[in-house]
Design a protein around this motif. Structure first.
Motif, mmCIF file in Angstrom:
data_model
loop_
_atom_site.group_PDB
_atom_site.id
_atom_site.type_symbol
_atom_site.label_atom_id
_atom_site.label_comp_id
_atom_site.label_asym_id
_atom_site.label_seq_id
_atom_site.Cartn_x
_atom_site.Cartn_y
_atom_site.Cartn_z
ATOM 1 N N GLY A 67 -1.205 72.926 -2.396
ATOM 2 C CA GLY A 67 -0.624 71.653 -1.907
ATOM 3 C C GLY A 67 0.869 71.822 -2.393
ATOM 4 N N ARG A 68 1.218 72.661 -2.909
ATOM 5 C CA ARG A 68 2.812 72.823 -3.462
ATOM 6 C C ARG A 68 3.693 73.648 -2.295
ATOM 7 N N ALA A 69 3.868 73.092 -1.344
ATOM 8 C CA ALA A 69 4.536 73.515 -0.258
ATOM 9 C C ALA A 69 5.847 74.153 -0.442
ATOM 10 N N ASP A 70 6.736 73.083 -1.215
ATOM 11 C CA ASP A 70 8.153 73.469 -1.429
ATOM 12 C C ASP A 70 8.260 74.698 -2.136
ATOM 13 N N ALA A 100 1.955 72.195 8.031
ATOM 14 C CA ALA A 100 0.578 71.203 8.276
ATOM 15 C C ALA A 100 0.812 70.123 7.112
ATOM 16 N N GLN A 101 1.063 70.789 5.815
ATOM 17 C CA GLN A 101 1.188 70.046 4.572
ATOM 18 C C GLN A 101 2.388 69.079 4.630
ATOM 19 N N ARG A 102 3.303 69.172 5.257
ATOM 20 C CA ARG A 102 4.535 68.611 5.454
ATOM 21 C C ARG A 102 4.318 67.461 6.749
ATOM 22 N N GLU A 107 3.977 72.026 15.271
ATOM 23 C CA GLU A 107 4.594 73.274 14.493
ATOM 24 C C GLU A 107 3.587 74.309 13.864
ATOM 25 N N ALA A 108 2.826 73.614 13.113
ATOM 26 C CA ALA A 108 1.635 74.187 12.325
ATOM 27 C C ALA A 108 0.786 75.091 13.379
ATOM 28 N N VAL A 109 0.277 74.262 14.194
ATOM 29 C CA VAL A 109 -0.656 74.731 15.333
ATOM 30 C C VAL A 109 0.074 76.035 15.938
ATOM 31 N N MET A 110 1.325 76.004 16.401
ATOM 32 C CA MET A 110 1.923 77.162 17.325
ATOM 33 C C MET A 110 2.027 78.292 16.032
ATOM 34 N N SER A 111 2.627 77.955 14.928
ATOM 35 C CA SER A 111 2.584 79.158 13.903
ATOM 36 C C SER A 111 1.389 79.683 13.503
ATOM 37 N N ALA A 112 0.079 79.071 13.504
ATOM 38 C CA ALA A 112 -1.179 79.621 13.376
ATOM 39 C C ALA A 112 -1.476 80.243 14.235
ATOM 40 N N ARG A 113 -1.317 79.890 15.636
ATOM 41 C CA ARG A 113 -1.870 80.773 16.772
ATOM 42 C C ARG A 113 -1.090 81.958 16.730
ATOM 43 N N ALA A 114 0.247 81.874 16.539
ATOM 44 C CA ALA A 114 1.080 83.373 16.594
ATOM 45 C C ALA A 114 0.617 84.143 15.421
ATOM 46 N N ALA A 115 0.271 83.719 14.367
ATOM 47 C CA ALA A 115 -0.241 84.510 13.295
ATOM 48 C C ALA A 115 -1.606 85.123 13.508
ATOM 49 N N LEU A 116 -2.302 84.365 14.118
ATOM 50 C CA LEU A 116 -3.735 84.622 14.617
ATOM 51 C C LEU A 116 -3.492 85.838 15.559
ATOM 52 N N ASP A 117 -2.702 85.815 16.404
ATOM 53 C CA ASP A 117 -2.178 86.869 17.675
ATOM 54 C C ASP A 117 -1.888 88.005 17.124
ATOM 55 N N ARG A 118 -0.664 87.965 16.033
ATOM 56 C CA ARG A 118 -0.246 89.148 15.169
ATOM 57 C C ARG A 118 -1.450 89.977 14.503
#
Length: 181
Positions: A67-70, A100-102, A107-118
């Protein structure tokens, strides 16, 4: 201990990935952080920038798991400074978790889907599965049906590949996902 006795600090630092990954699979992000920091320090002292980048990514993952996003974001930036030629799914997945933690769920969903695609274009990760990352974020977004699909796929793939800790983690998450009404 044998590597220490033989003075093989560099080899031990290169091998630390295994210890970090084992700790992550065991769900002990604090131990993973300790292992990654120690390896990073040795590699930094020796000037091994390539493997430093790998340890920085692993350290960011261990930090975001706590949980230490920064701090995780700082280590991602450090990894990018060490070698900016990479554009990989691991960084994108970490950005998704940080978002997501923030509370930046879209934005988190879009990034997670992009990561999964890659990630489908590269070897399957052994220490984590992006479907779990995506599912966790989808649950936060209230999109439980989509989350359930992602977790079921993860469980199926991990069971088929014999990645027991991830399959168990998927089953636990599946049981915790609220059912739609």
């Amino acid at each position: 201990a044998i590597m220490d006795d033989l003075g093989l600090r560099h080899l031990k630092a290169h091998s630390a990935d295994v210890a970090v990954l084992v700790e992550m699979l065991a769900g002990d992000d604090e131990a993973a952080e300790r292992e990654a920091r120690a390896a990073y320090g040795v590699l930094e002292a020796m000037g091994d920038r390539t493997y430093q980048r790998s340890e920085a990514i692993l350290l960011a993952k261990a930090l975001v798991g706590q949980g230490r996003a920064d701090e995780a974001e700082e280590w991602l930036a450090n990894a990018r400074e060490l070698d900016d030629s990479f554009d990989d799914w691991e960084e994108e997945a970490l950005r998704a978790l940080i978002a997501a933690q923030r509370g930046h769920i879209d934005e988190a969903v879009m990034s997670a889907r992009a990561a999964l695609d890659r990630s489908t274009r590269s070897p399957e990760p052994q220490w984590d599965d992006l479907r779990l990352t995506l599912a966790d974020i989808l649950v936060r977004a209230g999109r439980t049906d989509e989350a359930r699909q992602a977790v079921e796929e993860c469980a199926r793939l991990c069971e088929a590949k014999g990645i027991v800790p991830l399959a168990e983690r998927a089953r636990l998450l599946l049981a915790a996902i609220p059912t739609s009404l």
